[in-house]
Design an enzyme around this catalytic site. Structure first.
Site, PDB file in Angstrom:
ATOM      1  N   GLY A  43       1.004  -1.252   0.168  1.00  0.00           N
ATOM      2  CA  GLY A  43       0.001  -0.128   0.025  1.00  0.00           C
ATOM      3  C   GLY A  43       0.929   1.133   0.024  1.00  0.00           C
ATOM      4  O   GLY A  43       2.190   1.052  -0.256  1.00  0.00           O
ATOM      5  N   ASN A  44       0.207   2.222   0.166  1.00  0.00           N
ATOM      6  CA  ASN A  44       1.039   3.618   0.530  1.00  0.00           C
ATOM      7  C   ASN A  44       0.518   4.359   1.466  1.00  0.00           C
ATOM      8  O   ASN A  44      -0.549   4.065   2.101  1.00  0.00           O
ATOM      9  CB  ASN A  44       1.288   4.323  -0.911  1.00  0.00           C
ATOM     10  CG  ASN A  44      -0.108   4.847  -1.409  1.00  0.00           C
ATOM     11  OD1 ASN A  44      -0.715   5.635  -0.862  1.00  0.00           O
ATOM     12  ND2 ASN A  44      -0.668   4.123  -2.353  1.00  0.00           N
TER      13      ASN A  44
END
Ligand code: C5P
Length: 396
Positions: free
Chosen positions: A208-209
């Site tokens: 993810g980020n």
């Protein structure tokens, strides 16, 4: 919708009181009859004479003024109002409204009126954040008051914070809306993506980020408030679903692509604010990947679909470019390669900009136009600026 309507403009004592003159002017120019009521503290910041000259109407400052046309029966003013706008509304006056106090003309009018009341908050950021103020605002919201939250920016104290009176266009638009006016995106279908896609590695882990999803949510809410029929396609975020729109929850880039392709069949615009993963694991392990004795683990990643680049259809396409190097240059390239109408470039390394903050510093580049650099604004204000341009492209 303002033409011929009576708007009671309540001004309270904050530094933003000087902006009330501009609000009175805009409302008057739009054809409203503006009856200004000022508190004692408001008169320390701006004179009644200014408001009187702008509106062409006597300004009410004293509940017991014998010569005022409203003095004997102050209830008459509350009955004459088609809408009441308090701008700026200080924490003190908001607290009085919440308690039903009527100790001056303005609080009396608000307590007596059956007209919709709009409260444009403006105060010191700590006063705004104080639970007492927050509880008062919630109480008023529950009672049907329309709350315009303050914007983020430079405050009278010199520091940056959430407390500034929001931009005047938003305030005027809200008055118009409560009087039955339709927002400039009424009847338009807008698809907004937001959040962070999660690309699973195994049943418990994903790639993810750090994006918070706040920018996309702010766009969806602003579009809804301007009358659009909004579909928000949200990858996981820790934000509650906004009311008054269709929310489609997705997890991966592939799921987001499927949801976008379906939603855009009816759309007039697609605004892709989601932080979509560029790569996904080539395979998803069935069980939790075990820690092995080796010191390293190699993952093989493959490209995710470029949702915005591949989407087909005749609607306005807006993309985002979150960059850490040459945001404008890179955004221009993306505008061309993804065949977009507009791209919003943000330098994620700039202070107050990018992930998990309430503000953003962006440059908007339109197809065939030049890059327009905006100052540091709240994400809601950035959303309004984007939608101004979308509405213009739609001929509104
Ligand atoms: O290609 P890049 O990720 O830099 O472009 C950013 C824009 O493209 C954003 O609007 C983002 O939502 C969108 N995007 C997409 N599909 C991807 C990656 C990004 O639609 N796989």
């Amino acid at each position: 919708m303002l033409k011929g309507k009576t708007v009671v403009l309540g001004i309270t004592g904050g530094i933003a009181a000087y902006k009330a003159a501009e609000i009175a002017s805009k409302l008057t120019q739009a054809g409203a009859r503006v009856e200004v009521v000022m508190t004692d503290a408001a008169m320390k910041f701006i004179t009644p004479l200014t408001l009187r000259n702008i509106t062409g109407r006597p300004v009410v400052t004293d509940m017991f003024e014998i010569n005022s046309e409203w003095s004997v029966e102050h209830i008459a003013l509350s009955e004459a109002a088609d809408a009441v706008l308090i701008a700026p509304a200080t924490a003190n006056t908001i607290a009085k409204f919440a308690l039903g106090i009527a100790d001056n003309m303005l609080t009396s009018v608000v307590l007596a009126t059956k007209a919709p009341v709009i409260i444009a908050c403006a105060m010191n950021d700590n006063m705004y954040a104080n639970p007492a103020t927050q509880e008062n605002i919630e109480k008023l919201r529950d009672r049907g008051f329309k709350i315009i939250e303050p914007a983020y920016g430079r405050l009278a104290s010199g520091k940056q914070g959430k407390g500034r009176l929001t931009d005047l266009e938003t305030i005027i638009r809200k008055v118009d809306e409560v009087l039955g006016g339709k927002g400039d995106l009424t009847g338009r279908r807008i698809v907004v993506t937001a959040g962070v896609t999660q690309e699973p590695l195994d049943p418990v882990r994903h790639l993810g980020n750090r994006s918070s999803g706040k920018m996309g949510f702010a766009i969806a809410e602003a579009a809804r408030d301007r009358g659009a029929d909004v579909t928000l396609i949200a990858a996981p975020v820790s934000l509650a679903d906004p009311a008054g729109m269709t929310v489609v929850h997705v997890r991966t880039a592939a799921q987001m692509k499927a949801a976008v392709d379906k939603a855009v069949k009816q759309a007039d615009a697609l605004i892709m604010a989601a932080a979509v993963a560029d790569y996904q694991p080539k395979t998803i392990a069935k069980g939790k990947i075990k820690k092995e004795s080796k010191d390293s683990l190699t993952l093989e990643l493959v490209r995710t679909p470029d949702i915005l680049g591949e989407v087909k259809g005749n609607f306005i396409k807006v993309g985002f470019a979150a960059e850490s190097e040459d945001p404008v240059g890179n955004a221009k390239k993306k505008l061309a390669s993804k065949k977009l109408d507009m791209i919003v470039a943000n330098d994620i390394t700039a202070p107050g900009s990018g992930f998990d903050v309430d503000t953003n510093k962006v440059t908007i580049i339109e197809k065939g136009g030049k890059a327009e650099e905006l100052p540091l604004l709240s994400k809601r204000e950035v959303a309004e600026k984007i939608l101004d341009r979308v509405a213009k492209r739609m001929g509104r």
